[in-house]
Design a protein around this motif. Structure first.
Motif, PDB file in Angstrom:
ATOM      1  N   GLN A 278       0.876  -1.301   0.102  1.00 57.44           N
ATOM      2  CA  GLN A 278      -0.117   0.083  -0.001  1.00 57.44           C
ATOM      3  C   GLN A 278       1.253   1.332   0.071  1.00 57.44           C
ATOM      4  OE1 GLN A 278      -2.416  -0.366   3.293  1.00 57.44           O
ATOM      5  NE2 GLN A 278      -3.874  -2.237   2.330  1.00 57.44           N
ATOM      6  N   ALA A 281       2.449   1.627  -3.640  1.00 59.69           N
ATOM      7  CA  ALA A 281       1.227   2.353  -3.883  1.00 59.69           C
ATOM      8  C   ALA A 281       0.539   3.831  -3.424  1.00 59.69           C
ATOM      9  CB  ALA A 281       0.248   2.139  -3.889  1.00 59.69           C
ATOM     10  N   TRP A 282       0.814   4.041  -2.349  1.00 58.42           N
ATOM     11  CA  TRP A 282       1.231   5.805  -1.937  1.00 58.42           C
ATOM     12  C   TRP A 282       2.040   6.542  -2.875  1.00 58.42           C
ATOM     13  CZ3 TRP A 282      -3.521   9.161  -0.648  1.00 58.42           C
ATOM     14  CH2 TRP A 282      -4.193   8.089  -0.338  1.00 58.42           C
ATOM     15  N   ALA A 285       1.718   6.686  -6.443  1.00 59.10           N
ATOM     16  CA  ALA A 285       0.693   7.755  -6.381  1.00 59.10           C
ATOM     17  C   ALA A 285       0.801   9.583  -6.807  1.00 59.10           C
ATOM     18  CB  ALA A 285      -0.233   7.909  -5.921  1.00 59.10           C
TER      19      ALA A 285
ATOM     20  N   VAL B 120      -5.359   7.436  -9.571  1.00 61.90           N
ATOM     21  CA  VAL B 120      -5.192   7.843  -7.663  1.00 61.90           C
ATOM     22  C   VAL B 120      -6.626   8.143  -7.195  1.00 61.90           C
ATOM     23  CG1 VAL B 120      -4.062  10.100  -7.172  1.00 61.90           C
ATOM     24  CG2 VAL B 120      -2.793   8.899  -8.667  1.00 61.90           C
ATOM     25  N   LEU B 123      -7.077   4.994  -5.751  1.00 62.80           N
ATOM     26  CA  LEU B 123      -6.556   4.773  -4.010  1.00 62.80           C
ATOM     27  C   LEU B 123      -7.466   5.954  -3.114  1.00 62.80           C
ATOM     28  CD1 LEU B 123      -4.154   3.971  -3.868  1.00 62.80           C
ATOM     29  CD2 LEU B 123      -2.811   6.222  -3.688  1.00 62.80           C
TER      30      LEU B 123
END
Lengths: 314, 312, 267
Positions: A278, A281-282, A285, B120, B123
């Motif tokens: 996770q 992913a952040w 992003a 995004v 997410l």
């Protein structure tokens, strides 16, 4: 002639907003109406202000959280290592960053020349039937869902050869790139004063030299920034890559094999149960956002400067 | 062209750029043809049940996309209902009310929403929006406000739902609606505003009576562009809608969309029949998107050309 | 139309080796924008090495006539022409003629200065000159000298052309046109956007060019026509009303409409 304008008209209360109108039943009524209208005006203004504020709220929330959680993920390893579940940090996304660069490179190589040439044609031959149709269809193609482009690219570039590849992903992105670039190029090129074209023609330049050396050259900074924005936009696309580039957990720079991409990695790890992934992913992003938004902002500023410069040169 | 003799290199250059321009219409034709051909076997086998069937059962070779179609339409409609008023508010604020510097800044910031990649949003949806909906909004709507009596707001609060998808989509299409609305409002002739003000209208009355009606066709066009975006939006929706292939009975219920169906199943498609059925779904999506965008562009274009040459 | 009588001046000393500049004859020229006819059967005779001024109120078609001479008119969508324009004896509109080669023989300067923005001063001067032959440095210096700009820019030839003042930019455009060694120079209200001093420079320039080149200048400024030209053509609503030696036309116009224009009663 002027006597037609009656003194009563001239003498009428000039603004109905006047609070105190001396004497007269009707005028008092009018003032009450005026007050009500003022209240409505203030209420509507307030509503519109809150509407605009409401629009900014999600932006602040999203960007804020991205900065907090994304920056926590950033480290040297994040940019240099491959994803790894056995590490608490999850490793890095070097393969995805490199993969995105390759995909965007393929897309740009295919899409930019076609898009820029198309935009040049649209601007220099604005009223032909071909230009009218293509201009309209560029906007329509811009609206075609990117997942459909992905399905199309799968059918054309993946199904026949039997395996996913960076080629297929890059070509899918190129399909998105062409109409975007065509339209921004057209806008910038049509800002070039027609006098410059005529001056070049009057000097005995053939059409192609006029177009390339004078028109395109003059519009070049704007074209470059438009292309940057478009490339940034497609760099963030995920849906067209799902069935084409597919993703790859390992390092690959071969255009003929499945390849990792930043958006695909974010998608894959966003739903994972492991905190390390996770975090990846952040971090991904945040990197993606900085890339996309940063390029857009830079391009916007650059365009403004370039426009003022062409204006001064006229 | 003119009677002028054109040099060979000029002719070549013209052909080259014209070919580049032709790529765009060509792409639309090729995409449509390829998708239709690939979907054809499924259309022949299943016919209209592709659109009207409620069962999507791959092992039993049943391909009814109605739940996905309904999910797409409802979440898009919800997004429009939320984003359209806010988008027009932004446009009125930026163009008519705000001081220039604030207006420009707000416009640029709202534009920035369009620069955030879909994945995004997804997410953020998973980690922020879904927990918030599950723990705060859904109980609030259902129990505290007592809306649970209505089917629309009943059922368990999972989080992933039509409501979540509608909200994310609303945020995502907001910049598109706002941008077109701003462009359309800017095209309203200055004389129109001044005439209203000269009659003693307040600023709101001017906006309501002189600006918005003139811009109406373009505003509708902008909203339709937003609709086009919402219908085809894939990643964010896939990540928050819940991916349950059944007709939703509540805004709180997990649901599906056509784009999410493609994103989830295409790579795992088993057999040609499955692929062909998914192609049919892509075809429906493509057809709706082409239709909506074609209409929207006509509406926006009409306003643009009608007022294009007005100075000021 | 009337045959013009102005005597061509002796060729200038600078170009003694070259063939004399051609005589430009416009014969029965008509021009259209779409279905609108803006020039009606106009005939004008511009003597070799002379300066011909075309005057008239705005919209009278004088610029269109000029733009027909180098076939620039036809580059506007929907525009067309009929009639002949002869450079000595060759028809510019002969179907075997490539307009590009015609434009290389005919220089043009526009109302607004049009240096190419991202090109340097030197590159601008050389824009069309490469085919003309000669060493580039010499071409640049000569052209800028003739345009009376050399002294002001010789130390910054590699600076962008748009850094110059508007007046300098216009002289740069003259230099750019001259560097291609044209036989004919067309000037379309070249001083309309300039200050008085820059205007004077351009006018002196035109005066000096006579003999070496056949010059046609469009202006709506009577005094300018009187200062720089040998003969003057007065146009009104797409027709040539009167053409004569400038001294004659200015002092003793035959047509009452010419007189009205010259004395400032309209336009």
């Amino acid at each position: 002639m002027s006597s037609i304008v009656s003194p009563t008209v001239l003498g009428a209360p000039s603004g109905r907003r006047e609070r105190r109108v001396p004497g007269g039943h009707e005028l008092a009524n009018a003032s009450r109406t005026a007050q009500r209208r003022q209240r409505t005006d203030r209420l509507a203004t307030l509503l519109i202000w809150s509407g605009a504020a409401l629009a900014l709220l999600p932006l602040a929330l999203i960007i804020g959280l991205l900065l907090v959680r994304g920056s926590a993920a950033l480290s040297v390893a994040f940019f240099t290592e491959l994803p790894d579940l056995s590490l608490p940090s999850g490793g890095g996304i070097a393969n995805a960053i490199a993969g995105s660069a390759l995909l965007v490179g393929i897309a740009s190589l295919m899409g930019l020349p076609i898009g820029i040439a198309a935009g040049l044609h649209l601007a220099t031959h604005p009223h032909t039937r071909l230009s009218r149709i293509s201009r309209y269809l560029s906007d329509v193609l811009n609206g075609v869902p990117s997942i459909v482009i992905g399905v199309f690219a799968w059918e054309v570039f993946v199904r026949p050869v039997g395996h996913f590849s960076a080629w297929a992903g890059g070509l899918a992105l190129a399909v998105l790139l062409v109409p975007l670039v065509a339209r921004t190029t057209e806008t910038v090129v049509s800002l070039v004063p027609v006098e410059l074209t005529e001056a070049a023609l009057a000097l005995g330049f053939p059409r192609w030299r006029t177009s390339l050396q004078v028109v395109l050259r003059t519009a070049l900074p704007g074209i470059v920034t438009g292309a940057l924005v478009a490339v940034a936009r497609i760099a963030g696309e995920t849906a067209p890559l799902l069935f084409t580039a597919f993703g790859n957990a390992f390092w690959s720079m071969s255009p003929d094999e499945p390849i990792a991409a930043l958006p695909l990695t974010i998608y894959a790890y966003a739903g994972s149960p492991y905190e390390g992934w996770q975090t990846l992913a952040w971090g991904g992003a945040l990197v993606l956002l900085l890339l996309v938004a940063g390029l857009s902002v830079v391009a916007r500023l650059a365009t403004r400067r370039q426009l003022s410069r062409v204006g001064a040169g006229r | 062209m003119t009677s002028a003799r054109i040099g060979a290199s000029d002719r070549l250059f013209l052909i080259g750029t014209a070919a580049a321009v032709s790529v765009v219409p060509l792409l639309i034709v090729v995409i449509t043809v390829i998708v239709v051909i690939a979907a054809w076997p499924a259309v022949q086998t299943h016919g209209l049940t592709l659109l009207t069937g409620v069962e999507w059962d791959v092992p039993r070779q049943q391909f009814g996309a109605l739940p996905a179609i309904v999910g797409t339409l409802t979440s898009s409609a919800m997004a429009l209902a939320l984003a359209a008023p806010v988008g027009v508010c932004v446009a009125v604020f930026v163009n008519e009310l705000a001081p220039r510097t604030i207006g420009t800044a707000v416009g640029a910031l709202v534009d920035l929403l369009a620069a955030i990649p879909s994945v995004v949003y997804g997410l953020w949806g998973i980690f922020v929006l879904l927990p918030w909906l599950r723990e705060t909004v859904m109980p609030l709507l259902r129990d505290t406000l007592g809306l649970g009596r209505f089917a629309l707001f009943s059922g368990p609060a999972y989080g992933p739902s039509l409501l979540a998808s509608g909200l994310v989509l609303a945020i995502m299409i907001l910049p598109y609606i706002a941008a077109v609305a701003r462009e359309v409002l800017a095209a309203v002739p200055r004389a129109q505003r001044e005439a209203a003000l000269a009659l003693g209208a307040t600023r709101w009355e001017m906006v309501r009576d002189a600006v918005l009606p003139t811009a109406r066709a373009g505003l509708i066009g902008g909203v339709m562009l937003g609709l086009g975006r919402a219908l085809g939006e894939t990643m964010a929706v896939t990540m928050v809608i819940g991916n349950r292939n059944a007709l939703p009975d509540s805004l709180f219920a997990p649901a599906y969309s056509m784009a999410a169906l493609l994103a989830n199943e295409f790579n795992e498609a088993t057999g040609d029949a499955h692929v062909s059925a998914l192609m049919a779904v892509a075809g429906v999506l493509l057809f709706v998107a082409l239709l909506v965008n074609a209409l929207a562009r006509v509406l926006v274009g009409s306003v643009r050309t009608r007022h294009a040459r007005v100075p000021g | 139309m009337s045959v013009l009588v102005a005597e061509p001046r002796a060729p200038g000393a600078t170009d003694g080796a070259l063939a004399p500049a051609p005589r430009v004859r416009v014969e029965q020229l008509s021009a259209w924008f779409g279905s609108r006819r803006v020039v009606h059967d106009v005939s004008i005779d511009c003597p070799s090495g002379g300066v011909t001024a075309i005057i008239g109120p705005s919209g009278c078609g004088k610029s269109t006539v000029l733009r027909c001479v180098n076939r620039l008119h036809e580059t506007v969508p929907g525009a067309r022409t009929s009639g002949r324009i002869l450079l000595d004896h060759a028809d510019v509109y002969d179907e075997r003629v490539n307009p590009v080669s015609i434009r290389r023989r005919i220089g043009m300067v526009f109302q607004r200065a049009t240096p190419f923005p991202h090109w340097s001063i030197r590159e601008n001067v050389l824009a069309a000159a490469r085919a003309a032959g000669g060493t580039h440095d010499i071409i640049v210096e000569q052209a800028l000298e003739r345009a009376a700009l050399w002294r002001e820019v010789k130390d910054r030839l590699h600076h962008p052309a748009t850094a110059l003042s508007i007046g300098q930019q216009q002289r740069l455009c003259v230099a750019r046109a001259l560097a291609a060694r044209p036989d004919v120079l067309l000037l379309d209200e070249p001083t309309a956007a300039l200050d008085p001093i820059s205007t004077q420079r351009i006018e002196e320039l035109v005066y000096e060019l006579r003999g070496a080149l056949t010059v046609v200048i469009v202006t709506h400024n009577m005094q300018q026509a009187a200062r720089v030209s040998d003969q003057t053509v007065f146009m009104l609503a797409g027709d040539v009303i009167e053409a004569d030696a400038t001294d004659t036309l200015v002092t003793r116009p035959r047509d009452p409409r010419t007189e009205a224009y010259i004395t400032g009663r309209f336009g």
